[in-house]
Design a protein around this motif. Structure first.
Motif, PDB file in Angstrom:
ATOM      1  N   ALA A 563       0.826  -1.210   0.000  1.00 18.73           N
ATOM      2  CA  ALA A 563       0.000   0.000   0.000  1.00 18.73           C
ATOM      3  C   ALA A 563       0.860   1.259   0.000  1.00 18.73           C
ATOM      4  O   ALA A 563       0.442   2.311  -0.493  1.00 18.73           O
ATOM      5  CB  ALA A 563      -0.926  -0.004   1.216  1.00 18.73           C
ATOM      6  N   SER A 564       2.081   1.142   0.523  1.00 16.85           N
ATOM      7  CA  SER A 564       2.960   2.314   0.628  1.00 16.85           C
ATOM      8  C   SER A 564       3.259   2.936  -0.730  1.00 16.85           C
ATOM      9  O   SER A 564       3.521   4.136  -0.823  1.00 16.85           O
ATOM     10  CB  SER A 564       4.272   1.920   1.318  1.00 16.85           C
ATOM     11  N   TYR A 565       3.213   2.144  -1.806  1.00 19.47           N
ATOM     12  CA  TYR A 565       3.552   2.663  -3.130  1.00 19.47           C
ATOM     13  C   TYR A 565       2.473   3.590  -3.705  1.00 19.47           C
ATOM     14  O   TYR A 565       2.711   4.292  -4.684  1.00 19.47           O
ATOM     15  CB  TYR A 565       3.845   1.510  -4.087  1.00 19.47           C
ATOM     16  N   VAL A 566       1.278   3.561  -3.098  1.00 18.34           N
ATOM     17  CA  VAL A 566       0.232   4.519  -3.503  1.00 18.34           C
ATOM     18  C   VAL A 566      -0.287   5.280  -2.288  1.00 18.34           C
ATOM     19  O   VAL A 566      -1.394   5.823  -2.313  1.00 18.34           O
ATOM     20  CB  VAL A 566      -0.940   3.810  -4.240  1.00 18.34           C
ATOM     21  N   ASN A 567       0.505   5.303  -1.221  1.00 22.17           N
ATOM     22  CA  ASN A 567       0.099   6.010  -0.003  1.00 22.17           C
ATOM     23  C   ASN A 567       1.255   6.851   0.537  1.00 22.17           C
ATOM     24  O   ASN A 567       1.569   6.809   1.732  1.00 22.17           O
ATOM     25  CB  ASN A 567      -0.394   5.012   1.063  1.00 22.17           C
ATOM     26  N   LEU A 568       1.908   7.570  -0.378  1.00 20.71           N
ATOM     27  CA  LEU A 568       2.985   8.490  -0.006  1.00 20.71           C
ATOM     28  C   LEU A 568       4.107   7.812   0.773  1.00 20.71           C
ATOM     29  O   LEU A 568       4.732   8.421   1.641  1.00 20.71           O
ATOM     30  CB  LEU A 568       2.418   9.662   0.818  1.00 20.71           C
ATOM     31  N   GLY A 569       4.345   6.547   0.471  1.00 23.70           N
ATOM     32  CA  GLY A 569       5.443   5.821   1.103  1.00 23.70           C
ATOM     33  C   GLY A 569       5.121   5.262   2.478  1.00 23.70           C
ATOM     34  O   GLY A 569       5.981   4.650   3.113  1.00 23.70           O
ATOM     35  N   LYS A 570       3.879   5.424   2.930  1.00 26.57           N
ATOM     36  CA  LYS A 570       3.503   4.969   4.267  1.00 26.57           C
ATOM     37  C   LYS A 570       2.751   3.637   4.202  1.00 26.57           C
ATOM     38  O   LYS A 570       1.775   3.501   3.463  1.00 26.57           O
ATOM     39  CB  LYS A 570       2.635   6.010   4.967  1.00 26.57           C
ATOM     40  N   SER A 571       3.218   2.669   4.976  1.00 25.55           N
ATOM     41  CA  SER A 571       2.534   1.379   5.035  1.00 25.55           C
ATOM     42  C   SER A 571       1.314   1.495   5.944  1.00 25.55           C
ATOM     43  O   SER A 571       1.197   2.442   6.737  1.00 25.55           O
ATOM     44  CB  SER A 571       3.475   0.299   5.567  1.00 25.55           C
ATOM     45  N   THR A 605      11.795   7.477  -4.784  1.00 29.50           N
ATOM     46  CA  THR A 605      11.870   6.012  -4.823  1.00 29.50           C
ATOM     47  C   THR A 605      10.501   5.409  -5.090  1.00 29.50           C
ATOM     48  O   THR A 605      10.349   4.466  -5.885  1.00 29.50           O
ATOM     49  CB  THR A 605      12.428   5.474  -3.490  1.00 29.50           C
ATOM     50  N   ARG A 606       9.496   5.956  -4.432  1.00 29.03           N
ATOM     51  CA  ARG A 606       8.123   5.440  -4.621  1.00 29.03           C
ATOM     52  C   ARG A 606       7.695   5.544  -6.081  1.00 29.03           C
ATOM     53  O   ARG A 606       7.160   4.583  -6.648  1.00 29.03           O
ATOM     54  CB  ARG A 606       7.171   6.235  -3.732  1.00 29.03           C
ATOM     55  N   GLN A 607       7.925   6.687  -6.684  1.00 29.44           N
ATOM     56  CA  GLN A 607       7.506   6.890  -8.067  1.00 29.44           C
ATOM     57  C   GLN A 607       8.288   5.994  -9.032  1.00 29.44           C
ATOM     58  O   GLN A 607       7.724   5.464  -9.996  1.00 29.44           O
ATOM     59  CB  GLN A 607       7.699   8.363  -8.463  1.00 29.44           C
ATOM     60  N   VAL A 608       9.572   5.799  -8.758  1.00 35.67           N
ATOM     61  CA  VAL A 608      10.385   4.920  -9.606  1.00 35.67           C
ATOM     62  C   VAL A 608       9.855   3.494  -9.539  1.00 35.67           C
ATOM     63  O   VAL A 608       9.678   2.820 -10.571  1.00 35.67           O
ATOM     64  CB  VAL A 608      11.872   4.969  -9.193  1.00 35.67           C
ATOM     65  N   LEU A 609       9.604   3.010  -8.316  1.00 40.64           N
ATOM     66  CA  LEU A 609       9.114   1.631  -8.166  1.00 40.64           C
ATOM     67  C   LEU A 609       7.731   1.465  -8.770  1.00 40.64           C
ATOM     68  O   LEU A 609       7.413   0.422  -9.359  1.00 40.64           O
ATOM     69  CB  LEU A 609       9.107   1.236  -6.689  1.00 40.64           C
ATOM     70  N   LEU A 610       6.903   2.485  -8.642  1.00 35.79           N
ATOM     71  CA  LEU A 610       5.570   2.409  -9.227  1.00 35.79           C
ATOM     72  C   LEU A 610       5.662   2.284 -10.743  1.00 35.79           C
ATOM     73  O   LEU A 610       4.938   1.479 -11.359  1.00 35.79           O
ATOM     74  CB  LEU A 610       4.769   3.657  -8.836  1.00 35.79           C
ATOM     75  N   GLU A 611       6.574   3.037 -11.358  1.00 36.13           N
ATOM     76  CA  GLU A 611       6.773   2.927 -12.800  1.00 36.13           C
ATOM     77  C   GLU A 611       7.281   1.544 -13.179  1.00 36.13           C
ATOM     78  O   GLU A 611       6.858   0.961 -14.183  1.00 36.13           O
ATOM     79  CB  GLU A 611       7.760   3.995 -13.284  1.00 36.13           C
ATOM     80  N   MET A 612       8.198   1.016 -12.383  1.00 31.58           N
ATOM     81  CA  MET A 612       8.716  -0.332 -12.651  1.00 31.58           C
ATOM     82  C   MET A 612       7.594  -1.370 -12.594  1.00 31.58           C
ATOM     83  O   MET A 612       7.523  -2.285 -13.428  1.00 31.58           O
ATOM     84  CB  MET A 612       9.793  -0.689 -11.625  1.00 31.58           C
TER      85      MET A 612
END
Length: 748
Positions: A563-571, A605-612
């Protein structure tokens, strides 16, 4: 003259006998009134009637999804009773209800004398609604003599006291809230919900007459079990209503021409919507309520106190998820069995079967009783009538315990959770394929190897620690000499050893060799620390193989971390209960989302991983979401498959929903025959795909299905703007024909 007649023996003795009988009857009557045959409730006790009420489980929109109860009772008020329901009850059960004081004396005397003088146990009759209420409230006891008479008289005393205390309206409400209907259902509201999926106030004339008709014999006239018989009884009720002019003959005939249309809802513990979820909520509820007590200081009882539990579940999404699961698992099970041919491990692998037998509770019981292996084997091979699970239909036949064990060893199981990433609110929850036969909950109880779904955590750590998204890593296999010559391999045997992938390509294609190399470069301690920041509490092996997901993590924790990848990095911590109320609507406890205080990584980092992970969906291992299932939604995600094809995973990320799905055999010694069949993209992904196909067709879910990811920052896109792969140069290819060997942690 009269005295002379009385003195005659043939007059004297009968009169004396009659006097004795009268005195005995008067004394018998008085003994019941005075409580010799059991204490009668006082008016004070009747004024404070308390009945056990079912605890209701509601979804996020207030829809009833289940109950916890000993007796399935859900009380209502007089205003909830439609007039045709009241009319049906009075016309059928007590036409003089508004005229008597609780007892129909003529009918009662008939029963009394028939029972005593004629010993006619089937005489029946004489029962008013108030008398039936007295019986419903306090039950009946067995006595050495005259049980029927004693119980009838006790009920008459109680009925008269009830009439003194309550109005006729109150009595109707008390009766309809306590009377037993079919299928162990108590009260009209529970019956309406169970048989017609509606509230009492919305019951049609036909539905009301059907339920009232069952009161004569709630098993014999059960509309689920005996629809034709129930319909005939319904028609009797309608004729009674017409006879006493509650409805016209035309209305009665018109309704009798309608067939009974059930919309049966299973609210028992093993069936119905979301049984695994309901069981998990019950466990959590029991723990929560230990901290609270009722106003009188006594503890709450979820089976009796009529609590109202507001949950986060979306009943429509849950229903669609269960449909999607059944469609996929039924088809997959067929392919799974066919792939083994005649060489099935659940029948031919004697070592596996023997080990499974020794894990049976019945086997352990026999061992504790001192039985020998031969005696145990003999007992376990005895056949008896058994019903077992089957996808097409349940199977009933004579089977031994060993037969049953082998039958269940072949079944694939699954687990799935869908949460709101901004809060952790659980929207759909499937703990297995069928709670009646598979009680083990794979969402909350199971800890399985997570396979490649762990890789994003490795890559997150790498980006967070300065490794550039366009860094290239070789796909070539490496043997690590300090790890017993361990050689991580890729799933594709035809992988070109001279290819180099960017991190995005490596993740979207789920390349094992590169995942280990990235872990090696960034360091195990940093990955472990990153995983802990994501809220995962599982103990990690802290070995190189962890890059490939060899550690076990619960589905719930994976969902909260992703969930952290679409919640501003927060789990987030998935949660089920939003509010607990007592039966009057007073709030006992309310709950807020458990969101991590700090982001586990930078927004870059979040945006990079989301793109990946978007690439995983668009061009990588999960591309069939686009090609086969034609989904056009904004989706990121990751597939996962563990060693020997034991576990298949898929994690789907959309802006408003994160879904984790696992598929595998409960017995970890049995995997899929081939990777093509057992990979997460083939086992777990289709459940997600089918769910989203169904949600896309329902505008209710537009806020989820039509949501889009935020615009990717330009610097992120720029850093990812490179060729996804490149080949080694000629000289490098020339001098690197042999498999490379090195020590893990040595990057030279």
């Amino acid at each position: 003259m009269i005295k002379q007649i009385i003195r005659k023996w043939w007059v004297k003795w009968p009169l004396l006998g009659l006097l004795i009988f009268f005195c005995w009857g008067l004394g018998f009557y008085a003994s019941i009134y005075l409580g010799f045959w059991g204490k009668l409730p006082t008016k004070e006790e009747l004024s404070a009637l308390k009945q056990a009420e079912a605890t209701q489980l509601l979804d996020d929109s207030g829809h009833l999804i289940g109950k916890y109860y000993i007796y399935d009772r859900q009380p209502i008020t007089y205003n909830d009773l439609p007039q045709h329901l009241i009319d049906a009850l009075i016309a059928t059960e007590d036409v003089r209800f508004y005229e008597h004081d609780g007892v129909d004396n003529t009918s009662l005397l008939r029963v009394f004398f028939k029972t005593i003088l004629l010993q006619d146990k089937s005489s029946g009759g004489g029962s008013t609604i108030t008398l039936q209420l007295a019986k419903n409230l306090f039950g009946r006891k067995k006595y050495p003599i005259l049980s029927t008479v004693i119980n009838k008289l006790k009920e008459s005393f109680v009925a008269e006291r009830i009439e003194d205390i309550y109005s006729k309206k109150d009595i109707l409400v008390l009766y309809l809230n306590t009377v037993p209907f079919s299928d162990n259902t108590y009260g009209i509201e529970s019956a309406a919900q169970k048989f017609f999926n509606t509230s009492t106030s919305q019951l049609t004339l036909s539905e009301a007459a059907t339920l009232i008709g069952t009161l004569k014999a709630n098993h014999s006239y059960n509309p689920r079990l005996f629809p034709e018989r129930s319909q005939l009884r319904r028609d009797v009720v309608l004729k009674q209503m017409a006879k006493y002019e509650y409805i016209s003959d035309h209305k009665a005939n018109q309704t009798m021409n309608q067939s009974i249309q059930l919309d049966y809802q299973y609210f028992n513990h093993d069936q119905g919507l979301a049984p695994y979820f309901r069981e998990e909520v019950k466990k959590e509820l029991n723990q929560i309520l230990k901290k609270y007590s009722k106003p009188d200081g006594s503890p709450y009882d979820i089976y009796k106190d009529g609590l109202i539990i507001h949950t986060t579940l979306d009943h429509k999404m849950q229903s669609l998820a269960e449909e999607a699961m059944k469609e996929q698992m039924k088809a997959l099970q067929k392919e799974y069995e066919r792939s083994f041919g005649t060489n099935t491990p659940w029948k031919n692998n004697l070592e596996l079967i023997d080990k499974a037998i020794k894990e049976l509770d019945i086997y352990k019981k026999y061992i504790s009783e001192g039985l020998t292996e031969d005696q145990i084997k003999d007992s376990l091979n005895k056949k008896k009538d058994t019903e077992v699970f089957g996808w097409n239909k349940n199977i009933s036949k004579k089977m031994s315990s060993i037969d049953s064990l082998q039958h269940y060893l072949k079944f694939l199981n699954m687990g799935m959770i869908a949460i709101e990433p901004s809060s952790g609110a659980v929207k759909a929850y499937l703990g297995g394929i069928d709670y009646r036969y598979f009680k083990y909950d794979h969402v909350s109880q199971s800890t399985r190897q997570v396979g490649s779904t762990f890789k994003p955590f490795v890559y997150t750590t790498a980006i967070e620690n300065g490794i550039k998204p366009c860094s290239y890593f070789s796909t070539k296999e490496i043997t690590y000499t300090d790890l017993n010559n361990w050689t991580p391999k890729n799933s594709s045997k035809e992988e070109d050893p001279h290819l180099n992938y960017t991190l995005e390509k490596a993740l979207s294609s789920s390349v094992n060799t590169i995942a280990v190399k990235v872990l090696n470069k960034v360091g195990i301690p940093k990955v472990v620390d990153q995983v802990k920041k994501l809220g995962i509490t599982a103990t990690l092996s802290e070995k190189p193989a962890m890059a490939l997901g060899t550690d076990g993590i619960k589905i719930k924790e994976l969902a909260g971390a992703y969930a952290s990848y679409v919640n501003l990095g927060k789990s987030v911590a998935p949660y089920y209960i939003s509010k607990i109320e007592d039966k009057k609507g007073n709030i006992i406890a309310s709950f807020t989302p458990q969101i991590s205080d700090q982001a586990a990584f930078s927004d870059y980092t979040r945006q990079v991983l989301l793109e990946m992970m978007k690439s995983t969906i668009n061009t990588g291992t999960a591309a069939r979401l686009r090609t086969t299932y034609k989904l056009t939604n904004d989706i990121a995600g990751k597939t996962g498959t563990t060693q020997d094809n034991k576990d298949g995973w898929f994690i789907g990320i959309t802006p408003k929903l994160v879904t984790v799905t696992w598929v595998g055999n409960d017995n970890y010694n049995i995997g899929f025959k081939t990777t093509a069949l057992g990979q997460g993209a083939n086992t777990a992904l289709p459940i997600f795909a089918k769910l989203y196909q169904k949600m896309n067709q329902d505008t209710t879910f537009d806020p989820i299905t039509k949501s889009t990811f935020e615009k990717t920052p330009e610097n992120v896109l720029a850093d990812l703007n490179c060729k996804p792969e490149k080949r080694d140069g000629f000289l490098k290819r020339l001098f690197s024909k042999k498999k490379k060997k090195k020590r893990f942690g040595k990057n030279k």
